[in-house]
Design a protein around this motif. Structure first.
Motif, PDB file in Angstrom:
ATOM      1  N   THR A   1      -0.451   0.295   6.127  1.00  0.00           N
ATOM      2  CA  THR A   1       0.574   0.434   5.286  1.00  0.00           C
ATOM      3  C   THR A   1       1.599   0.871   6.102  1.00  0.00           C
ATOM      4  O   THR A   1       3.021   0.630   6.096  1.00  0.00           O
ATOM      5  CB  THR A   1       0.524   0.719   3.923  1.00  0.00           C
ATOM      6  OG1 THR A   1      -0.424  -0.242   3.383  1.00  0.00           O
ATOM      7  CG2 THR A   1       1.780   0.474   3.292  1.00  0.00           C
TER       8      THR A   1
ATOM      9  N   GLY B   1       0.769  -1.050  -0.036  1.00  0.00           N
ATOM     10  CA  GLY B   1       0.130   0.074   0.019  1.00  0.00           C
ATOM     11  C   GLY B   1       0.895   1.335  -0.086  1.00  0.00           C
ATOM     12  O   GLY B   1       2.149   1.061  -0.610  1.00  0.00           O
TER      13      GLY B   1
ATOM     14  N   GLU C   1      -1.986   5.377   4.110  1.00  0.00           N
ATOM     15  CA  GLU C   1      -2.956   4.000   4.593  1.00  0.00           C
ATOM     16  C   GLU C   1      -2.628   3.582   5.892  1.00  0.00           C
ATOM     17  O   GLU C   1      -1.273   3.352   6.090  1.00  0.00           O
ATOM     18  CB  GLU C   1      -2.966   3.177   3.477  1.00  0.00           C
ATOM     19  CG  GLU C   1      -3.639   3.418   2.327  1.00  0.00           C
ATOM     20  CD  GLU C   1      -3.292   2.456   1.013  1.00  0.00           C
ATOM     21  OE1 GLU C   1      -3.953   2.555   0.006  1.00  0.00           O
ATOM     22  OE2 GLU C   1      -2.869   1.546   1.261  1.00  0.00           O
ATOM     23  N   LYS C   2      -3.219   3.698   7.007  1.00  0.00           N
ATOM     24  CA  LYS C   2      -2.840   3.580   8.283  1.00  0.00           C
ATOM     25  C   LYS C   2      -2.067   2.088   8.354  1.00  0.00           C
ATOM     26  O   LYS C   2      -0.964   2.220   9.002  1.00  0.00           O
ATOM     27  CB  LYS C   2      -3.921   3.611   9.314  1.00  0.00           C
ATOM     28  CG  LYS C   2      -3.785   3.384  10.700  1.00  0.00           C
ATOM     29  CD  LYS C   2      -4.786   3.576  11.606  1.00  0.00           C
ATOM     30  CE  LYS C   2      -4.516   3.611  13.034  1.00  0.00           C
ATOM     31  NZ  LYS C   2      -5.754   3.625  14.039  1.00  0.00           N
TER      32      LYS C   2
END
Length: 703
Positions: free
Chosen positions: A617, A610, A614-615
């Motif tokens: 990732t 990702g 993105e949290k």
């Protein structure tokens, strides 16, 4: 006593001269691009050497020149010389001359050199550089490639007489593509169209860079421009004019000719999306008369490359790769009449593919377990047969009948030209063997172990020059980059560095840890979301196994590596204090920043699943970043980076250096002005020597 001291001094001096010196780097000549003439009686190859720079005293330049040899006598001679290098060498259809490109100071052009003698004749006189010349066996025409930027294409009446614009968006917000071909006069005080023309002129004059692209980072600079490629044909007749074969806006990435008017071409799978965002491609058939395309092969999630049509013209070999993720390309063969596809089930990176004369076999050069042999594949039986050594590396080859010609690297010699006939190999050149004949070389001994994943990991140990049983020696652990690179005795780039350290009295150990190429896709993908701990475990295991041999001094361990290996060095010294000293070269140390700074940024989604925003990732990227553990680094560290390196990005090394410096750790930071990511492989030779010497000097302080 004086006589004894004199004898010792002379003996030591002679011994030192017999070792590999740092300046021996300048003596290495590299053989490349071997090819047989159409009748198989002659062969062509290039030699790249390092020569004194005629313009800058004390500096050096690379020169590449052509050689032609005779198969019967196995002798060869230089066909070109001087400061102007050649590239793209090919035989003419009749084998009586050679085509190549050369830049004499005013753009690279195509030249033809007769084997009968005389000066090379210029065949092109284009306004821009041209590349890849070849003579068609179907129509006898010269084909070559010429590049042009999209902005120049818009306004070039010769390259673009119909004033074409792309079907895909240029992604300049709220502006149509047609705005780029406005004929308004530049005026900073004028209308909006005239202001836009003024701003466009500023871009052309390099006063501003406007970025609307996703892939705007090149190797050494940034650019918002899109480069197009046009293929031209030229009849070899007096007064003939070059004719454009393709519309460059269609973005051909590869092509092969089927007959006088039909071509196989690789195009983007989506013709309406910006080039930077189309990772998938398709194979199409192109009719040069009607200028129409017909799709031959397209599959969602895949891209294609390296077309190779067989001799009769009814089959094509090509590579199919997944457009995302981590995997090896798959070699496939398609029957063009039926569309039936056969997979060549060899899960390796294959550097070259050649058809046999009867089209029954393919000859391949796969990267395999530290070597690059020539392998024969029989299509009917699907049988593989290895034809050359599995301890050495083929750097390029050609085949006619049962004769092979190839450049090869080995432990004993970094590069020479060889011939193989009926299984018997003979060396054809002595570019390096002559100056190496009195040199003492360290031998690399291959070993294996099973890691915690159950994988077999290859590693090589080199004892120092002058090794004596019972003595202890410093040990340098060398790590490769990539992370999908492959090291071994069939890989040429580290030949000199390994021999240099051995000559300095160091032992060397190196390996192909999990994530390396040369062992298949499962092995190569086994470091996904695990760039640090897993590969480190393999590297530390080979360190322990080398130490177990009994001659390494455990108080004098060093570790070094570049690119991904620079990352892994920083990770290792952030997780162990076993090394006395370390060197990290052009590495990546903070993965979220790397996504924005390096042109190899697609490694982030491919390996970590990702993007930094993105949290989930971001948590993985933080966990896998060496900078997260920088407070643990106590090992003295020298950090290298080329100032123009945009593959990994120079801010990476600055973050690591500043962090360590702020904490008062033993650290030194070396930036090489003008250098790219390729500094240690193909960079400025004074800088290559400088980096090697600085690494050794830094190690010497602690070892």
């Amino acid at each position: 006593m004086r006589i004894l001291l004199f004898i010792l001094f002379v003996s030591f001096g002679a011994f030192a001269q017999n070792n590999i010196q740092v300046t021996d780097l300048l003596k290495i000549k590299s053989v490349g691009k071997p090819s047989f003439s159409p009748d198989g009686q002659k062969f062509l190859y290039t030699v790249t050497s390092v020569e004194d720079d005629p313009d800058t005293k004390g500096d050096f330049v690379y020169q590449t020149h052509l050689y032609v040899g005779d198969v019967a006598s196995k002798s060869s001679r230089a066909m070109t010389a001087g400061r102007y290098s050649v590239s793209g060498a090919n035989w003419s259809a009749d084998g009586k001359s050679i085509l190549f490109t050369r830049d004499l100071g005013n753009k690279s052009q195509v030249y033809q050199l007769s084997l009968a003698g005389g000066e090379a004749l210029a065949l092109t006189n284009a306004k821009v550089s041209v590349q890849n010349p070849s003579i068609s066996k179907h129509d006898g025409k010269l084909y070559y490639t010429s590049g042009i930027s999209l902005k120049d294409f818009f306004v070039d009446s010769i390259a673009n007489p119909r004033h074409l614009i792309p079907a895909w968006s240029l992604e300049k917000p709220k502006l149509a593509n047609s705005s780029f071909v406005s004929k308004a006069k530049a005026n900073p005080n004028g209308t909006i169209e005239e202001v836009r023309a003024y701003l466009a002129q500023n871009e052309k004059d390099k006063k501003a860079k406007v970025i609307n692209r996703l892939q705007f980072q090149e190797e050494m600079t940034t650019s918002g421009e899109i480069q197009l490629s046009t293929i031209y044909s030229l009849k070899l007749e007096v007064g003939a004019k070059a004719v454009a074969l393709n519309n460059p806006l269609h973005r051909w990435s590869d092509w092969e000719q089927l007959d006088a008017n039909t071509f196989l071409v690789i195009l983007p799978a989506d013709s309406l999306t910006h080039p930077d965002k189309v990772l998938e491609s398709q194979i199409v058939r192109f009719d040069a008369i009607s200028k129409t395309y017909k799709s031959v092969l397209m599959k969602a999630g895949y891209r294609y490359s390296n077309l190779s049509i067989n001799n009769i013209g009814d089959q094509v070999a090509f590579f199919e790769s997944k457009s995302t993720g981590v995997s090896n390309p798959v070699l496939k063969v398609m029957n063009l009449a039926s569309g039936v596809i056969q997979d060549v089930t060899l899960d390796r990176v294959i550097t070259q593919v050649k058809w046999s004369a009867d089209d029954a076999k393919l000859y391949l050069s796969p990267q395999d377990q530290g070597a690059v042999p020539i392998v024969e594949y029989t299509l009917a039986t699907k049988k593989f047969t290895t034809l050359t050594s599995t301890m050495e590396g083929v750097l390029g080859f050609d085949v006619v009948g049962d004769q092979f010609i190839y450049a090869k690297t080995s432990i004993e010699n970094p590069s020479e030209l060889y011939m193989l006939v009926n299984g018997k190999e003979s060396r054809l050149t002595d570019f390096n063997s002559i100056w190496l004949k009195d040199k003492q070389l360290a031998k690399a001994v291959k070993h294996q172990f099973i890691n915690k994943l159950g994988q077999t990991v290859d590693y090589w140990v080199m004892k120092p020059i002058g090794y004596q049983e019972g003595k202890k020696y410093p040990l340098v652990v060398e790590i490769h980059g990539g992370p999908t690179a492959m090291w071994g005795t069939g890989e040429a780039s580290m030949w000199h560095e390994f021999q240099y350290y051995a000559a300095k009295g160091y032992g060397i150990v190196y390996c192909n840890p999990r994530g390396s190429g040369g062992y298949g896709t499962p092995f190569m993908a086994s470091n996904v979301k695990d760039w640090g701990a897993g590969p480190m475990a393999d590297v530390m295991r080979v360190t322990d196994l080398a130490i177990k041999e009994g001659w390494a001094d455990t108080t004098k361990l060093a570790v070094t590596g570049g690119s991904y290996a620079g990352y892994l060095v920083a990770w290792i010294v952030g997780h162990t204090n076993r090394f006395k000293v370390a060197a990290s070269q052009r590495g990546v140390y903070e993965l979220s920043t790397f996504f924005g700074e390096g042109n190899a940024w697609r490694l982030v989604p491919n390996y970590f699943g990702g993007y930094p925003w993105e949290k989930a990732t971001r948590a993985v990227l933080d966990r896998e970043s060496p900078l997260t553990y920088v407070a643990n680094i106590k090992t003295p560290l020298i950090i290298f980076h080329g100032e123009n390196d945009l593959r990994t990005g120079v801010i990476q090394s600055e973050m690591l250096y500043k962090s360590l410096k702020q904490m008062g750790r033993e650290v030194e930071y070396v930036r090489h002005p003008g250098a790219s990511h390729e500094i240690t492989r193909a960079g400025n030779n004074r800088q290559r020597i400088d980096q090697m010497l600085r690494t050794w000097e830094f190690f010497a302080r602690y070892l």
